[in-house]
Design a protein around this motif. Structure first.
Motif, PDB file in Angstrom:
ATOM      1  N   LEU A   1       0.875  -1.341   0.223  1.00 24.66           N
ATOM      2  CA  LEU A   1       0.098   0.271   0.063  1.00 24.66           C
ATOM      3  C   LEU A   1       0.794   1.026   0.146  1.00 24.66           C
ATOM      4  CD1 LEU A   1      -2.474   1.308   0.450  1.00 24.66           C
ATOM      5  CD2 LEU A   1      -2.260   1.227   2.651  1.00 24.66           C
ATOM      6  N   ILE A   2       1.924   0.896   0.521  1.00 23.68           N
ATOM      7  CA  ILE A   2       2.981   2.665   0.799  1.00 23.68           C
ATOM      8  C   ILE A   2       3.946   2.239  -0.185  1.00 23.68           C
ATOM      9  CG2 ILE A   2       4.602   2.900   1.861  1.00 23.68           C
ATOM     10  CD1 ILE A   2       2.455   3.413   4.075  1.00 23.68           C
ATOM     11  N   LYS A   3       4.123   1.678  -0.739  1.00 24.01           N
ATOM     12  CA  LYS A   3       4.580   2.367  -2.197  1.00 24.01           C
ATOM     13  C   LYS A   3       4.018   2.399  -3.228  1.00 24.01           C
ATOM     14  CE  LYS A   3       8.305  -0.763  -5.236  1.00 24.01           C
ATOM     15  NZ  LYS A   3       8.804  -2.283  -5.506  1.00 24.01           N
ATOM     16  N   GLU A   4       2.385   1.704  -3.305  1.00 27.14           N
ATOM     17  CA  GLU A   4       1.772   2.671  -4.511  1.00 27.14           C
ATOM     18  C   GLU A   4       0.761   3.624  -4.197  1.00 27.14           C
ATOM     19  OE1 GLU A   4      -2.893   1.116  -6.233  1.00 27.14           O
ATOM     20  OE2 GLU A   4      -1.706  -0.541  -5.440  1.00 27.14           O
ATOM     21  N   LEU A   5       1.233   3.839  -3.233  1.00 27.79           N
ATOM     22  CA  LEU A   5       0.768   5.180  -3.432  1.00 27.79           C
ATOM     23  C   LEU A   5       1.424   6.698  -3.176  1.00 27.79           C
ATOM     24  CD1 LEU A   5      -1.731   5.109   0.643  1.00 27.79           C
ATOM     25  CD2 LEU A   5      -2.206   5.140  -2.207  1.00 27.79           C
ATOM     26  N   ALA A   6       3.189   6.020  -3.243  1.00 30.76           N
ATOM     27  CA  ALA A   6       4.085   6.678  -3.415  1.00 30.76           C
ATOM     28  C   ALA A   6       4.673   6.630  -4.736  1.00 30.76           C
ATOM     29  CB  ALA A   6       5.718   6.535  -2.320  1.00 30.76           C
ATOM     30  N   THR A   7       4.564   5.637  -5.385  1.00 27.73           N
ATOM     31  CA  THR A   7       5.580   5.440  -6.970  1.00 27.73           C
ATOM     32  C   THR A   7       3.790   4.801  -8.042  1.00 27.73           C
ATOM     33  OG1 THR A   7       5.316   2.602  -6.169  1.00 27.73           O
ATOM     34  CG2 THR A   7       7.242   4.435  -5.714  1.00 27.73           C
ATOM     35  N   GLY A   8       2.880   4.726  -7.529  1.00 31.50           N
ATOM     36  CA  GLY A   8       1.448   4.088  -8.598  1.00 31.50           C
ATOM     37  C   GLY A   8       2.150   2.913  -8.974  1.00 31.50           C
ATOM     38  N   GLU A   9       3.027   2.117  -8.120  1.00 34.70           N
ATOM     39  CA  GLU A   9       2.682   0.534  -8.971  1.00 34.70           C
ATOM     40  C   GLU A   9       2.139  -0.192  -7.896  1.00 34.70           C
ATOM     41  OE1 GLU A   9       5.666  -2.814  -9.096  1.00 34.70           O
ATOM     42  OE2 GLU A   9       6.692  -1.332  -8.010  1.00 34.70           O
ATOM     43  N   SER A  10       0.982  -0.944  -9.146  1.00 30.18           N
ATOM     44  CA  SER A  10      -0.055  -1.678  -8.152  1.00 30.18           C
ATOM     45  C   SER A  10       0.495  -2.946  -7.182  1.00 30.18           C
ATOM     46  CB  SER A  10      -0.729  -2.302  -9.125  1.00 30.18           C
ATOM     47  OG  SER A  10      -0.354  -3.336 -10.159  1.00 30.18           O
ATOM     48  N   PHE A  11      -0.209  -2.967  -6.734  1.00 30.26           N
ATOM     49  CA  PHE A  11      -0.233  -4.314  -6.127  1.00 30.26           C
ATOM     50  C   PHE A  11       0.253  -6.010  -6.573  1.00 30.26           C
ATOM     51  CE2 PHE A  11      -1.546  -2.437  -2.852  1.00 30.26           C
ATOM     52  CZ  PHE A  11      -1.868  -3.095  -1.432  1.00 30.26           C
ATOM     53  N   THR A  12      -0.035  -5.665  -8.071  1.00 30.06           N
ATOM     54  CA  THR A  12      -0.406  -7.370  -9.286  1.00 30.06           C
ATOM     55  C   THR A  12       1.160  -6.653  -9.151  1.00 30.06           C
ATOM     56  OG1 THR A  12      -2.424  -6.792  -9.346  1.00 30.06           O
ATOM     57  CG2 THR A  12      -1.068  -7.989 -11.127  1.00 30.06           C
ATOM     58  N   SER A  13       1.687  -5.745  -9.712  1.00 25.92           N
ATOM     59  CA  SER A  13       2.632  -5.888 -10.509  1.00 25.92           C
ATOM     60  C   SER A  13       3.876  -5.764  -9.130  1.00 25.92           C
ATOM     61  CB  SER A  13       3.051  -3.886 -10.810  1.00 25.92           C
ATOM     62  OG  SER A  13       1.925  -3.682 -12.212  1.00 25.92           O
ATOM     63  N   GLN A  14       3.255  -5.621  -7.725  1.00 25.78           N
ATOM     64  CA  GLN A  14       4.490  -5.685  -6.897  1.00 25.78           C
ATOM     65  C   GLN A  14       5.243  -7.019  -6.481  1.00 25.78           C
ATOM     66  OE1 GLN A  14       4.511  -2.922  -3.311  1.00 25.78           O
ATOM     67  NE2 GLN A  14       3.285  -2.221  -4.572  1.00 25.78           N
ATOM     68  N   LEU A  15       4.275  -7.731  -6.544  1.00 27.00           N
ATOM     69  CA  LEU A  15       3.734  -9.550  -6.247  1.00 27.00           C
ATOM     70  C   LEU A  15       4.252 -10.167  -7.282  1.00 27.00           C
ATOM     71  CD1 LEU A  15       3.314 -11.904  -4.953  1.00 27.00           C
ATOM     72  CD2 LEU A  15       0.851 -12.058  -6.096  1.00 27.00           C
ATOM     73  N   SER A  16       4.044  -9.562  -8.904  1.00 23.81           N
ATOM     74  CA  SER A  16       5.364 -10.358  -9.753  1.00 23.81           C
ATOM     75  C   SER A  16       6.363  -9.839  -9.398  1.00 23.81           C
ATOM     76  CB  SER A  16       4.759  -9.664 -11.117  1.00 23.81           C
ATOM     77  OG  SER A  16       5.246 -10.117 -11.913  1.00 23.81           O
ATOM     78  N   TYR A  17       7.001  -8.543  -8.835  1.00 26.78           N
ATOM     79  CA  TYR A  17       8.336  -8.177  -9.492  1.00 26.78           C
ATOM     80  C   TYR A  17       8.742  -9.830  -8.388  1.00 26.78           C
ATOM     81  CZ  TYR A  17      12.479  -6.108  -8.024  1.00 26.78           C
ATOM     82  OH  TYR A  17      14.354  -5.854  -7.902  1.00 26.78           O
ATOM     83  N   ASN A  18       8.514  -9.592  -6.829  1.00 27.17           N
ATOM     84  CA  ASN A  18       8.474  -9.950  -5.599  1.00 27.17           C
ATOM     85  C   ASN A  18       9.166 -11.397  -6.155  1.00 27.17           C
ATOM     86  OD1 ASN A  18       8.985  -7.590  -3.947  1.00 27.17           O
ATOM     87  ND2 ASN A  18       6.827  -8.011  -3.617  1.00 27.17           N
ATOM     88  N   LEU A  19       7.996 -12.128  -6.438  1.00 29.41           N
ATOM     89  CA  LEU A  19       8.118 -13.508  -6.820  1.00 29.41           C
ATOM     90  C   LEU A  19       9.702 -14.408  -7.863  1.00 29.41           C
ATOM     91  CD1 LEU A  19       4.205 -14.160  -7.493  1.00 29.41           C
ATOM     92  CD2 LEU A  19       6.080 -14.880  -5.398  1.00 29.41           C
ATOM     93  N   THR A  20       9.051 -12.900  -8.661  1.00 25.84           N
ATOM     94  CA  THR A  20      10.240 -13.357 -10.399  1.00 25.84           C
ATOM     95  C   THR A  20      11.408 -13.220  -9.201  1.00 25.84           C
ATOM     96  OG1 THR A  20      10.178 -11.775 -10.721  1.00 25.84           O
ATOM     97  CG2 THR A  20       8.789 -13.258 -11.851  1.00 25.84           C
ATOM     98  N   HIS A  21      12.056 -12.307  -8.191  1.00 26.13           N
ATOM     99  CA  HIS A  21      13.604 -11.790  -7.591  1.00 26.13           C
ATOM    100  C   HIS A  21      13.321 -12.537  -6.417  1.00 26.13           C
ATOM    101  CE1 HIS A  21      12.619  -8.767 -10.820  1.00 26.13           C
ATOM    102  NE2 HIS A  21      13.962  -8.874 -11.184  1.00 26.13           N
ATOM    103  N   GLY A  22      12.681 -13.353  -5.818  1.00 28.01           N
ATOM    104  CA  GLY A  22      13.708 -13.941  -4.458  1.00 28.01           C
ATOM    105  C   GLY A  22      12.785 -13.590  -3.279  1.00 28.01           C
TER     106      GLY A  22
END
Length: 221
Positions: free
Chosen positions: A96-117
């Motif tokens: 929530l904090i990152k989306e409010l600060a950068t506009g990156e959605s939850f889904t995009s953040q989850l995709s990055y976190n899963l692919t980068h460990g």
């Protein structure tokens, strides 16, 4: 006149008694018993020559399938829901904090976190932190039974009568802010973290579904 014989007729003769049927051991002959005894003797010899079993509960498989392991790590054990709830609370807050600060959605953040460990690292750290109270428990401060990460306090209301120290419900909330009511404790209570974790899990799933339908972030489109 001749007198009529009015005496009662003679009763029919009773049938001959049948010999009683032999059952169980009575049907076995001496040769049968001798063969049974010989087979028992051979079985005792084979049993005596077999290697003695090793001590129980020493192998890794025995520990993985022990009662403590099942009560801790099974689907309905003490650890999985606690870890899932804490990961969900941490993930929802940071996303929530990152989306409010950068506009990156939850889904995009989850995709990055899963692919980068990142997600697996968070799960590992949260699991280690969840088990830390068991590993670091001091018997002088918190009386317990068991050893290792399977330390527990006897509790009749807990599953199998064991309240593991890693379970938030084992925390003594006396002295913490809160109030006892007929419906339970309000504030810092044994079930507060469980309720918050479940709410975070439901919120994460709902956010992913809504963002997938909207094709953009929920809080910053």
């Amino acid at each position: 006149f001749d007198m009529l014989d009015v005496s009662a007729p003679a009763a029919p003769a009773a049938p001959a008694a049948r010999p009683a049927e032999q059952r169980g051991p009575e049907r076995l002959s001496a040769n049968d018993w001798a063969e049974i005894e010989a087979e028992n003797a051979r079985a005792r010899e084979r049993l005596g020559s077999a290697p003695a079993p090793g001590p129980a509960g020493t192998s890794l498989l025995d520990k993985a399938l022990s009662a403590d392991a099942m009560l801790l790590f099974a689907v309905d054990g003490a650890v999985p829901e606690v870890v899932n709830g804490r990961v969900a609370m941490f993930g929802f807050f940071t996303a929530l904090i990152k989306e409010l600060a950068t506009g990156e959605s939850f889904t995009s953040q989850l995709s990055y976190n899963l692919t980068h460990g990142v997600s697996f690292a968070i799960i590992a750290l949260v699991t280690a932190g969840t088990l830390a109270p068991c590993a670091m428990a001091n018997p002088n401060e918190t009386p317990f039974e068991g050893s290792g990460i399977a330390k527990f306090r006897p509790e009749p209301r807990a599953k199998a009568g064991r309240q593991y120290l890693c379970d938030p419900r084992a925390v003594d909330c006396e002295g913490l802010p809160g109030r006892d009511t007929p419906l339970g404790r309000i504030g810092f209570g044994p079930l507060a973290e469980t309720v918050n974790g479940r709410a975070a899990m439901v919120g994460l799933v709902a956010t992913f579904v809504i963002e997938g339908a909207m094709k953009h972030g929920l809080f910053r489109g």
